[in-house]
Motif scaffolding. Structure first.
Motif, short mmCIF file in Angstrom:
data_model
loop_
_atom_site.label_atom_id
_atom_site.label_comp_id
_atom_site.label_asym_id
_atom_site.label_seq_id
_atom_site.Cartn_x
_atom_site.Cartn_y
_atom_site.Cartn_z
N MET A 1 0.83 -1.20 0.00
CA MET A 1 0.00 0.00 0.00
C MET A 1 0.87 1.26 0.00
N LEU A 2 1.92 1.25 0.81
CA LEU A 2 2.82 2.43 0.83
C LEU A 2 3.43 2.64 -0.56
N ALA A 3 3.89 1.55 -1.17
CA ALA A 3 4.51 1.66 -2.50
C ALA A 3 3.51 2.19 -3.52
N SER A 4 2.25 1.80 -3.35
CA SER A 4 1.25 2.24 -4.33
C SER A 4 1.06 3.76 -4.27
N LEU A 5 1.21 4.34 -3.09
CA LEU A 5 1.14 5.80 -2.97
C LEU A 5 2.33 6.46 -3.65
N ASP A 6 3.49 5.87 -3.43
CA ASP A 6 4.72 6.45 -3.98
C ASP A 6 4.67 6.48 -5.52
N VAL A 7 4.26 5.38 -6.13
CA VAL A 7 4.24 5.35 -7.61
C VAL A 7 3.06 6.15 -8.18
N ALA A 8 1.95 6.18 -7.45
CA ALA A 8 0.80 6.96 -7.95
C ALA A 8 1.14 8.45 -7.94
N ARG A 9 1.90 8.88 -6.93
CA ARG A 9 2.33 10.29 -6.90
C ARG A 9 3.17 10.62 -8.13
N LYS A 10 4.10 9.73 -8.47
CA LYS A 10 4.95 10.00 -9.65
C LYS A 10 4.08 10.11 -10.90
N GLN A 11 3.14 9.19 -11.02
CA GLN A 11 2.28 9.20 -12.21
C GLN A 11 1.47 10.50 -12.27
N MET A 12 0.91 10.91 -11.15
CA MET A 12 0.10 12.13 -11.16
C MET A 12 0.95 13.36 -11.42
N TYR A 13 2.15 13.36 -10.87
CA TYR A 13 3.00 14.54 -11.04
C TYR A 13 3.29 14.77 -12.53
N PHE A 14 3.59 13.69 -13.25
CA PHE A 14 3.96 13.86 -14.66
C PHE A 14 2.76 13.84 -15.61
N ASN A 15 1.78 13.00 -15.29
CA ASN A 15 0.68 12.81 -16.26
C ASN A 15 -0.68 13.29 -15.77
N GLY A 16 -0.73 13.73 -14.53
CA GLY A 16 -2.02 14.04 -13.91
C GLY A 16 -2.85 15.01 -14.72
N LYS A 17 -2.23 16.10 -15.14
CA LYS A 17 -3.00 17.12 -15.84
C LYS A 17 -3.62 16.53 -17.10
N LYS A 18 -2.76 15.84 -17.88
CA LYS A 18 -3.23 15.28 -19.15
C LYS A 18 -4.33 14.23 -18.92
N GLU A 19 -4.09 13.37 -17.93
CA GLU A 19 -5.07 12.30 -17.69
C GLU A 19 -6.39 12.88 -17.18
N LEU A 20 -6.31 13.92 -16.39
CA LEU A 20 -7.55 14.53 -15.90
C LEU A 20 -8.24 15.34 -16.99
N ASP A 21 -7.47 15.91 -17.90
CA ASP A 21 -8.09 16.55 -19.07
C ASP A 21 -8.97 15.54 -19.80
N ALA A 22 -8.43 14.33 -19.93
CA ALA A 22 -9.18 13.27 -20.63
C ALA A 22 -10.44 12.90 -19.85
N VAL A 23 -10.35 12.89 -18.52
CA VAL A 23 -11.53 12.57 -17.70
C VAL A 23 -12.59 13.66 -17.89
N ILE A 24 -12.14 14.92 -17.92
CA ILE A 24 -13.09 16.03 -18.10
C ILE A 24 -13.78 15.90 -19.46
N GLU A 25 -12.99 15.56 -20.47
CA GLU A 25 -13.60 15.35 -21.81
C GLU A 25 -14.63 14.23 -21.78
N LEU A 26 -14.27 13.15 -21.08
CA LEU A 26 -15.22 12.02 -20.98
C LEU A 26 -16.50 12.46 -20.27
N SER A 27 -16.36 13.33 -19.29
CA SER A 27 -17.57 13.75 -18.57
C SER A 27 -18.45 14.62 -19.48
N GLU A 28 -17.82 15.43 -20.34
CA GLU A 28 -18.60 16.23 -21.31
C GLU A 28 -19.33 15.31 -22.29
#
Ligand SMILES: Cc1ncc(COP(=O)(O)O)c(C=O)c1O
Length: 493
Positions: free
Chosen positions: A264-291
């Motif tokens: 569980m601790l490791a999952s936080l560590d790697v998820a942070r890295k993913q969000m830091y680099f890709n978060g904006k782009k991936e959330l842009d895609a989520v916003i588009e999906l919601s539209e």
């Protein structure tokens, strides 16, 4: 800071790859014991499941790889400190409350809170000062509070220590957090934020503002709910000089296991890295999906997506569109019916259902096909049910919360008796009763059970909702007022 690093995960991987002789716990000894779970998941899950071997730091007092991973997490959220939590935002909320308020001190908060806040009130002995929230009778949900109400409540309670805010509510409503912070700080109060449903807000500025960005003092964010770490993992974030960092650590260690899960601790560590680099782009895609979802859903007869404009028109400051709140009342069946049918007939698992709405949560793992399947299923149900004039009748209760008679802690410690729900009118509740999810109590310890509470509980029972009480029969636990002696005196607790 170097966000490409995953200090904890990297150390764990190196440890797993070494030929270590495991003379420590856990007893499965690096997955040597084969069982049904190793068969299903493979050996590596157990190989990566270690306790606190040399080199992997200690969550109770992080000094090396956990400390580095937490520092990176803090940086990703623009916080001064981040603490990994393995008992979810439940733990984070209780920690915030116990850090900031002591027995008999006041905390200002909306009443539509999650049950963990009530646990925090019981443990701390604090006095809750409930803020009225914007209630949407049409949808049967309560949203944020208004700034006018906050100002009035602060004027009446200038001695309160903190203001507690939910960012966002389960249904996506957001209060004007920046104004809350300014007003609370001007009045020497801390701002504590429940971001169980808002951890993604900090990673995309098209979404409502996140707590740290708004200048809040502390926030508990359920990374697991919307950002891809494993279930139960949250982070407690803190910022600025109003916060007692030493007390946070002490409280976390009271509430946290001394054997935290390394996976569980490791999952936080790697998820942070993913969000830091890709978060904006991936959330842009989520916003588009919601539209995309909004456009498709609104074409289905009798079904409507409740969007940002709807919330704003009803007085809510901002709205998180990654939640799909769908009104189904015009099809003549309650939300829980859709919840069950979508799952049983179409293999679609929703987040929750209320009487007039169902809720789907979109997150970085959502794909277009998920939306299409939901839209197709809703279109089929609409074609079977919609005739243009069905309308779900309003239940006879109102979406209002009961009056508080004594602090939750006093009711918790008082002697209790069990009475049938219909005989409980006028009694002081000794427990929290709620439908789960969303886990917002209909009544909490210390509140008077009134006719509205009874009507509401009966309504949910009759309509097959799963009601969480402490008993399995239809009784409720109330304060036994005849045997309530001095030893349970309000002042001593
Ligand atoms: C509004 C709210 N706050 C807090 C929590 C608790 O979060 P966790 O499940 O991460 O413990 C929940 C969980 O559903 C929630 O809905």
């Amino acid at each position: 800071m170097d966000h490409k690093k995953t200090p904890y995960f990297t150390a764990l991987k190196e440890y797993a790859e070494k030929d270590i002789n495991p003379l420590d716990v856990p007893g499965h000894k690096r997955g040597r014991i084969k069982n049904d779970l190793t068969d299903a998941l493979g050996d590596s899950v157990f190989l990566y499941d270690v306790n606190a071997p040399k080199g992997l730091d200690n969550l109770s007092r992080p000094q090396s790889v956990i400390k580095e991973a937490q520092n990176l997490m803090a940086d990703a959220f623009n916080a001064d400190k981040a603490y990994f939590l393995l008992n979810g935002t439940t733990q984070g909320i209780i920690t915030m409350i116990l850090t900031v308020v002591r027995a008999h001190e006041k905390i200002i908060l909306p009443r539509n809170t999650h049950k963990s806040i009530i646990s925090g009130l019981i443990l701390s002995g604090a006095i809750p000062i409930f803020l009225p929230t914007i209630i949407d009778e049409e949808l049967g949900i309560s949203n944020g509070f208004t700034i006018d109400n906050l100002i009035k409540t602060i004027d009446e309670n200038p001695d309160a220590k903190a203001v507690f805010v939910i960012n966002t509510t389960y249904f996506g409503a957001c209060t004007d957090l920046k104004s809350v912070v300014d007003i609370a700080h001007d009045n020497n109060m801390l701002v504590l934020v429940d971001e169980a449903h808002g951890s993604h807000l900090s990673f995309n500025d098209k979404l409502p503002i996140g707590a740290m960005e708004a200048g809040a003092d502390m926030s508990s964010a359920s990374f697991h709910k919307t950002l891809g770490s494993l279930t139960q993992t949250s982070v407690l974030l803190a910022k600025g000089n109003r916060v007692d960092y030493n007390r946070i650590r002490v409280v976390i260690n009271i509430l946290q296991s001394t054997s935290p899960s390394s996976i569980m601790l490791a999952s936080l560590d790697v998820a942070r890295k993913q969000m830091y680099f890709n978060g904006k782009k991936e959330l842009d895609a989520v916003i588009e999906l919601s539209e995309y979802a909004k456009e498709k859903i609104n074409k289905i007869p009798g079904i409507k997506l409740i969007d940002k404009n709807y919330f704003k028109a009803k007085g809510t400051f901002d709205y998180d569109q990654t939640k799909l709140l769908i009104s189904i009342a015009d099809l003549g069946k309650p939300g829980y019916w859709f919840y069950n049918v979508l799952r049983d007939r179409f293999d679609i698992q929703l987040e929750l259902a209320e009487t007039y709405v169902i809720l789907a949560i979109l997150a970085i793992g959502t794909i277009k096909k998920d939306i299409d399947r939901l839209v197709d299923a809703l279109a089929i149900l609409s074609s079977e049910l919609y005739d243009g004039n069905k309308k779900l009748p309003f239940p006879k209760f109102r979406y209002h919360f009961p009056t508080m008679q004594v602090r939750p802690r006093v009711a918790f410690h008082a002697p209790k008796k069990f009475v049938s729900i219909n005989d409980a009118i006028g009694e002081i509740s000794g427990e929290s009763i709620m439908i789960y999810p969303p886990g917002i109590p209909i009544v909490i310890p210390g509140e008077i059970i009134d006719i509205n509470v009874v009507d509401m509980i009966n309504f949910y029972f009759e309509n097959g909702f799963s009601i969480l009480t402490e008993q399995e029969d239809d009784t409720v636990k109330v304060v036994d007022q005849e045997n309530w002696s001095k030893e349970y005196d309000e002042d001593d607790l």
